[in-house]
Design a protein around this motif. Structure first.
Motif, mmCIF file in Angstrom:
data_model
loop_
_atom_site.group_PDB
_atom_site.id
_atom_site.type_symbol
_atom_site.label_atom_id
_atom_site.label_comp_id
_atom_site.label_asym_id
_atom_site.label_seq_id
_atom_site.Cartn_x
_atom_site.Cartn_y
_atom_site.Cartn_z
ATOM 1 N N LYS A 180 0.786 -1.179 -0.217
ATOM 2 C CA LYS A 180 -0.201 -0.097 -0.055
ATOM 3 C C LYS A 180 0.877 1.216 0.051
ATOM 4 N N GLU A 181 1.909 1.195 0.823
ATOM 5 C CA GLU A 181 2.886 2.482 0.798
ATOM 6 C C GLU A 181 3.534 2.609 -0.474
ATOM 7 N N ARG A 182 4.135 1.751 -1.198
ATOM 8 C CA ARG A 182 4.523 1.899 -2.431
ATOM 9 C C ARG A 182 3.617 2.290 -3.338
ATOM 10 N N PHE A 183 2.339 1.775 -3.367
ATOM 11 C CA PHE A 183 1.308 2.481 -4.341
ATOM 12 C C PHE A 183 1.140 3.823 -3.961
ATOM 13 N N ARG A 184 1.115 3.971 -2.774
ATOM 14 C CA ARG A 184 0.922 5.512 -2.291
ATOM 15 C C ARG A 184 2.159 6.635 -2.643
ATOM 16 N N ALA A 185 3.271 5.875 -2.655
ATOM 17 C CA ALA A 185 4.405 6.742 -2.792
ATOM 18 C C ALA A 185 4.424 6.966 -4.522
ATOM 19 N N ARG A 186 3.981 6.096 -5.274
ATOM 20 C CA ARG A 186 4.207 6.470 -6.574
ATOM 21 C C ARG A 186 3.040 7.247 -7.080
ATOM 22 N N LEU A 187 2.118 7.732 -6.160
ATOM 23 C CA LEU A 187 1.168 8.732 -6.605
ATOM 24 C C LEU A 187 1.510 9.954 -5.907
ATOM 25 N N GLN A 188 2.306 10.083 -4.724
ATOM 26 C CA GLN A 188 2.620 11.276 -3.887
ATOM 27 C C GLN A 188 4.035 11.580 -4.258
ATOM 28 N N PRO A 189 4.491 12.607 -4.193
ATOM 29 C CA PRO A 189 3.913 14.074 -3.829
ATOM 30 C C PRO A 189 3.080 14.470 -5.053
ATOM 31 N N VAL A 190 2.030 14.950 -4.498
ATOM 32 C CA VAL A 190 1.421 15.933 -5.787
ATOM 33 C C VAL A 190 1.464 17.165 -5.232
ATOM 34 N N ARG A 191 1.943 18.359 -6.061
ATOM 35 C CA ARG A 191 2.242 19.714 -5.672
ATOM 36 C C ARG A 191 1.343 20.481 -6.383
ATOM 37 N N ALA A 192 0.648 21.277 -5.464
ATOM 38 C CA ALA A 192 -0.270 22.532 -6.145
ATOM 39 C C ALA A 192 0.483 23.394 -6.500
ATOM 40 N N ALA A 193 -0.347 24.268 -7.354
ATOM 41 C CA ALA A 193 0.484 25.551 -8.048
ATOM 42 C C ALA A 193 0.741 26.622 -6.906
ATOM 43 N N ASN A 194 -0.023 26.629 -5.706
ATOM 44 C CA ASN A 194 0.095 27.437 -4.642
ATOM 45 C C ASN A 194 0.871 26.679 -3.628
ATOM 46 N N ALA A 195 1.998 26.899 -3.272
ATOM 47 C CA ALA A 195 2.700 26.225 -2.149
ATOM 48 C C ALA A 195 1.910 26.305 -0.879
ATOM 49 N N ALA A 196 1.067 27.023 -0.712
ATOM 50 C CA ALA A 196 0.331 27.133 0.602
ATOM 51 C C ALA A 196 -0.716 25.976 0.677
ATOM 52 N N VAL A 197 -1.059 25.515 -0.550
ATOM 53 C CA VAL A 197 -1.879 24.272 -0.430
ATOM 54 C C VAL A 197 -1.271 23.184 -0.636
ATOM 55 N N LYS A 198 -1.611 22.212 0.364
ATOM 56 C CA LYS A 198 -0.754 20.872 0.258
ATOM 57 C C LYS A 198 -1.922 19.745 0.036
ATOM 58 N N VAL A 199 -1.303 18.818 -0.672
ATOM 59 C CA VAL A 199 -1.924 17.608 -1.169
ATOM 60 C C VAL A 199 -1.749 16.177 -0.477
ATOM 61 N N GLU A 200 -2.748 15.632 0.191
ATOM 62 C CA GLU A 200 -2.311 14.150 0.698
ATOM 63 C C GLU A 200 -3.144 13.081 0.029
ATOM 64 N N VAL A 201 -2.301 12.053 -0.450
ATOM 65 C CA VAL A 201 -2.980 11.029 -1.220
ATOM 66 C C VAL A 201 -3.015 9.839 -0.184
ATOM 67 N N LYS A 202 -3.988 9.415 -0.059
ATOM 68 C CA LYS A 202 -4.446 8.068 0.931
ATOM 69 C C LYS A 202 -4.690 6.861 0.134
ATOM 70 N N VAL A 203 -4.355 5.676 0.340
ATOM 71 C CA VAL A 203 -4.762 4.554 -0.247
ATOM 72 C C VAL A 203 -6.209 3.922 0.720
ATOM 73 N N ALA A 204 -7.108 3.838 -0.044
ATOM 74 C CA ALA A 204 -8.321 3.234 0.721
ATOM 75 C C ALA A 204 -8.641 1.766 -0.099
ATOM 76 N N ASP A 205 -8.983 0.727 0.790
ATOM 77 C CA ASP A 205 -9.331 -0.400 0.332
ATOM 78 C C ASP A 205 -10.402 -0.357 -0.650
ATOM 79 N N LYS A 206 -11.534 0.579 -0.556
ATOM 80 C CA LYS A 206 -12.486 0.844 -1.332
ATOM 81 C C LYS A 206 -12.964 2.110 -1.604
ATOM 82 N N VAL A 207 -13.212 2.770 -2.553
ATOM 83 C CA VAL A 207 -13.751 4.091 -2.554
ATOM 84 C C VAL A 207 -15.197 3.991 -2.574
#
Length: 403
Positions: A180-207
């Motif tokens: 799960k962590e390897r999967f998440r690491a492949r998708l993160q980090p995501v950087r927003a155009a504004n550095a004040a905005v932070k993006v967190e990617v989490k892995v869910a068993d099911k959406v």
């Protein structure tokens, strides 16, 4: 509005017009509302809310009666300053609110908020606007859906922290924490155009998400074979043309429309639908009926639509659904949520609806807010969702038909 509510609340009785609650089998659609006064409509919602929450009407008026004024101010500032408006929230205890801005607050903010009958704090220098949060979420969410190995995605943002959270479901189940962590690491980090905005990617068993496309609120929609199906939210207009809106996922090419209390129907045809960046919405012709500017807010009871507004976090908004009926206590959890094919959705604090409620109206008093879609699980909690009617012009080039 609060002063008007207090005046109506102390009256011995609330005058409700004696218009018939249902149409006979041969009667056409008539634009005859059961409740015509805006203060009476708002008070009725507060009565319903008080019943659901087990509080007195006076307590409901004190805690929620000011929110209409607050939302009106927040909407005015959002529309006037879209690049710097950073969101608004009603405090959890219902006694105050705040409105924030990316940089310096506009001069009009203090004057406008002073007219709200509870303390409203104006927050400056937030560092980001709500539109930046919205665009970051949309870009991240739809970007995740394009990633290999991703089955689904759902996300929201927190206007207080500036954190955008996206939960991603892998196409293949992952039970190993390291995988799960390897999967998440492949998708993160995501950087927003504004550095004040932070993006967190989490892995869910099911959406988890779903529609409630069986039967609806407002006027009833059945399939052409007579099977119960959906309902309408509000009548809409496009130039001189009139129609009726519902959820896009209710959108077969033709449906039967029925008023409450009658077996008579008219066949309506789909004009257009939108399932995507501005929600889950569609509209139909009016068939052989005339478009009314009223909507069913309860079984056999109608109101005018006098206004439309953007939802505000923490505000109580009412809903009518064909299955679950009239509800006054739902509160907004997040606005501009993304999940599956949809963005710009509103998620409520919990799941109030059921199969058959899709397409129904979300409203407060005589103000239209949204069109019911279904539900989504965010933050580990199942929440009812709706599409904002303020996005109808962008989604379908239509708007709500108001009085």
């Amino acid at each position: 509005m609060l002063r008007k509510l207090l005046g109506v609340a102390v009256a011995a009785t609330v005058a409700i017009s004696a218009a018939p609650a249902a149409y006979g089998d041969t009667d056409p659609v008539e634009d005859v509302p059961t409740v015509t006064d805006a203060a009476q409509a708002e008070l009725e919602d507060l009565r319903q809310l008080a019943t659901e929450e087990g509080i007195t009407l006076d307590e409901a008026v004190a805690r929620y009666g000011w929110q209409d004024d607050f939302v009106a101010v927040a909407n005015r500032l959002r529309d006037a300053h879209p690049d710097t408006y950073a969101g608004a929230v009603v405090a959890e205890d219902g006694t105050s609110g705040w409105i924030a801005f990316k940089g310096e607050a506009p001069a009009t903010a203090a004057e406008l908020t002073a007219a709200v009958p509870v303390p409203v704090k104006v927050v400056a220098d937030r560092g980001y606007s709500e539109e930046e949060l919205r665009q970051t979420l949309r870009t991240t969410h739809f970007g995740m859906l394009e990633q290999p190995g991703v089955a689904n995605s759902a996300g929201e943002y927190d206007i207080e922290t500036g954190v955008v959270t996206v939960e991603v479901e892998p196409a293949e189940p992952l039970t190993d924490p390291e995988a799960k962590e390897r999967f998440r690491a492949r998708l993160q980090p995501v950087r927003a155009a504004n550095a004040a905005v932070k993006v967190e990617v989490k892995v869910a068993d099911k959406v988890e998400m779903g529609t409630e496309a069986y039967i609806r609120g407002g006027g009833y929609l059945d399939k052409t074979n007579g099977a119960t199906w959906c309902t309408t939210a509000f009548t809409v207009k496009q130039g001189n043309a009139r129609g009726v809106a519902t959820a896009a996922h209710c959108g077969e090419s033709k449906l039967r429309y029925l008023n409450h209390g009658t077996s008579s129907y008219t066949t309506i045809s789909r004009k257009r639908r939108h399932s995507g960046g501005h929600g889950d919405v569609g509209w139909f012709t009016t068939g052989g009926y005339t478009a009314a500017r009223t909507f069913y807010y309860n079984r056999g009871k109608t109101r005018y639509v006098d206004d439309t507004r953007w939802a505000v976090q923490g505000v109580a908004i009412s809903n009518f659904g064909r299955t679950t009926g009239y509800k006054g206590s739902p509160k907004v959890h997040r606005i501009n949520v993304c999940y599956g094919d949809f963005c710009d959705m509103v998620a409520m604090d919990k799941h109030y609806t059921a199969g058959g409620d899709s397409g129904g109206p979300w409203y407060r008093g005589n103000t239209a807010y949204g069109i019911h879609s279904g539900y989504v699980v965010l933050g580990g909690k199942k929440r009812s969702t709706f599409s904002e009617v303020r996005y109808l012009p962008q989604a379908l080039d239509i708007s709500v038909f108001e009085r």
